[in-house]
Motif scaffolding. Structure first.
Motif, PDB file in Angstrom:
ATOM      1  N   UNK A   1      20.375   6.215   0.200  1.00 31.07           N
ATOM      2  CA  UNK A   1      19.751   6.078   1.283  1.00 31.07           C
ATOM      3  C   UNK A   1      18.718   4.947   1.255  1.00 31.07           C
ATOM      4  N   UNK A   2      18.680   3.844   2.005  1.00 39.14           N
ATOM      5  CA  UNK A   2      17.788   2.720   1.901  1.00 39.14           C
ATOM      6  C   UNK A   2      16.596   2.780   2.901  1.00 39.14           C
ATOM      7  N   UNK A   3      15.458   2.339   2.581  1.00 39.60           N
ATOM      8  CA  UNK A   3      14.207   2.454   3.407  1.00 39.60           C
ATOM      9  C   UNK A   3      13.664   1.043   2.954  1.00 39.60           C
ATOM     10  N   UNK A   4      13.127   0.420   4.149  1.00 34.79           N
ATOM     11  CA  UNK A   4      12.288  -0.582   3.925  1.00 34.79           C
ATOM     12  C   UNK A   4      10.804  -0.195   3.604  1.00 34.79           C
ATOM     13  N   UNK A   5      10.076  -1.322   3.298  1.00 36.74           N
ATOM     14  CA  UNK A   5       8.583  -0.917   2.868  1.00 36.74           C
ATOM     15  C   UNK A   5       7.969  -0.452   4.091  1.00 36.74           C
ATOM     16  N   UNK A   6       8.299  -0.659   5.399  1.00 35.29           N
ATOM     17  CA  UNK A   6       7.529  -0.048   6.493  1.00 35.29           C
ATOM     18  C   UNK A   6       7.743   1.443   6.537  1.00 35.29           C
TER      19      UNK A   6
ATOM     20  N   UNK B   1       0.791  -1.104   0.055  1.00 37.57           N
ATOM     21  CA  UNK B   1       0.018   0.032   0.073  1.00 37.57           C
ATOM     22  C   UNK B   1       1.027   1.139   0.193  1.00 37.57           C
ATOM     23  N   UNK B   2       0.480   2.272  -0.619  1.00 40.13           N
ATOM     24  CA  UNK B   2       1.505   3.474  -0.715  1.00 40.13           C
ATOM     25  C   UNK B   2       2.384   3.406  -2.364  1.00 40.13           C
ATOM     26  N   UNK B   3       2.421   2.342  -2.640  1.00 43.64           N
ATOM     27  CA  UNK B   3       3.168   2.382  -4.030  1.00 43.64           C
ATOM     28  C   UNK B   3       2.875   3.001  -4.930  1.00 43.64           C
TER      29      UNK B   3
ATOM     30  N   UNK C   1       8.241   7.649   5.431  1.00 45.63           N
ATOM     31  CA  UNK C   1       9.492   8.585   5.486  1.00 45.63           C
ATOM     32  C   UNK C   1      10.353   8.525   4.031  1.00 45.63           C
ATOM     33  N   UNK C   2      10.272   7.707   3.300  1.00 46.11           N
ATOM     34  CA  UNK C   2      10.959   7.708   1.961  1.00 46.11           C
ATOM     35  C   UNK C   2      10.264   9.140   1.093  1.00 46.11           C
TER      36      UNK C   2
ATOM     37  N   UNK D   1      17.693   7.313  -3.721  1.00 41.02           N
ATOM     38  CA  UNK D   1      16.827   6.575  -2.554  1.00 41.02           C
ATOM     39  C   UNK D   1      16.646   5.354  -3.175  1.00 41.02           C
ATOM     40  N   UNK D   2      16.629   4.062  -2.129  1.00 39.80           N
ATOM     41  CA  UNK D   2      15.827   2.909  -2.754  1.00 39.80           C
ATOM     42  C   UNK D   2      14.795   2.511  -1.514  1.00 39.80           C
ATOM     43  N   UNK D   3      13.962   1.913  -1.870  1.00 39.09           N
ATOM     44  CA  UNK D   3      12.714   1.348  -1.332  1.00 39.09           C
ATOM     45  C   UNK D   3      13.091  -0.215  -1.367  1.00 39.09           C
TER      46      UNK D   3
END
Length: 154
Positions: A135-140, A28-30, A144-145, A94-96
């Motif tokens: 900068x890496x972000x997890x899906x949760x 959700x949010x993609x 923040x991304x 950035x990366x998700x």
């Protein structure tokens, strides 16, 4: 309008059926993220030559090993290098990434015992991205991304 920033995204989070079970992890949010950036979809496992579906794998020391004991470190490293190349070529800041994955996990990965136990650490691709300043972000952390993308565009 200025050009949208490129963001590397684990392909499974965008709905691609590339997980080890040949399913997706569409989040959700993609859709909101996709209109704010130019997604650069990566699946390091597939890019490294692994099949879909495939045996689950976990990091054991300096190796990535499947649940059947097969060393798949080379495939994970090859996929990480290719994902990094694509991200850098596209100019991703950035990366998700898919949380807990031996490839994309950022912050936590499974402990290598196939007991569903999480430990602190990063997957092979997440390490490569961080080492190169992405900068890496997890899906949760998708909110923040999205905030970081907005902040960068100001």
């Amino acid at each position: 309008m200025d050009r949208l920033p490129a963001v590397a995204v684990s392909a499974c989070l965008a709905g691609e059926r590339c997980t080890y079970k040949a399913s997706s992890n569409l989040i959700e949010g993609y859709g909101e993220l996709a209109v704010l950036c130019r997604p650069v979809l990566v699946c390091p496992e597939v890019m490294g030559g692994l099949a879909t579906p495939r045996d689950p794998a976990e990091i054991q020391g300096n190796k990535v090993v499947s649940c059947r004991g097969t060393d798949v470190t080379c495939e994970y490293e090859r996929g990480a290098a290719e994902a990094l190349r694509l991200a850098q070529e596209a100019g991703c800041a950035f990366a998700l990434l898919k949380e807990n994955s031996p490839s994309c996990g950022c912050g936590h990965v499974y402990d290598g015992t196939f007991s569903h136990t999480l430990v602190e650490g990063d997957g092979i691709t997440a390490r490569a991205f961080k080492r190169e300043g992405i900068a890496t972000f997890g899906e949760s952390q998708i909110d923040a991304l999205i905030e970081a993308i907005h902040a960068e565009r100001l």
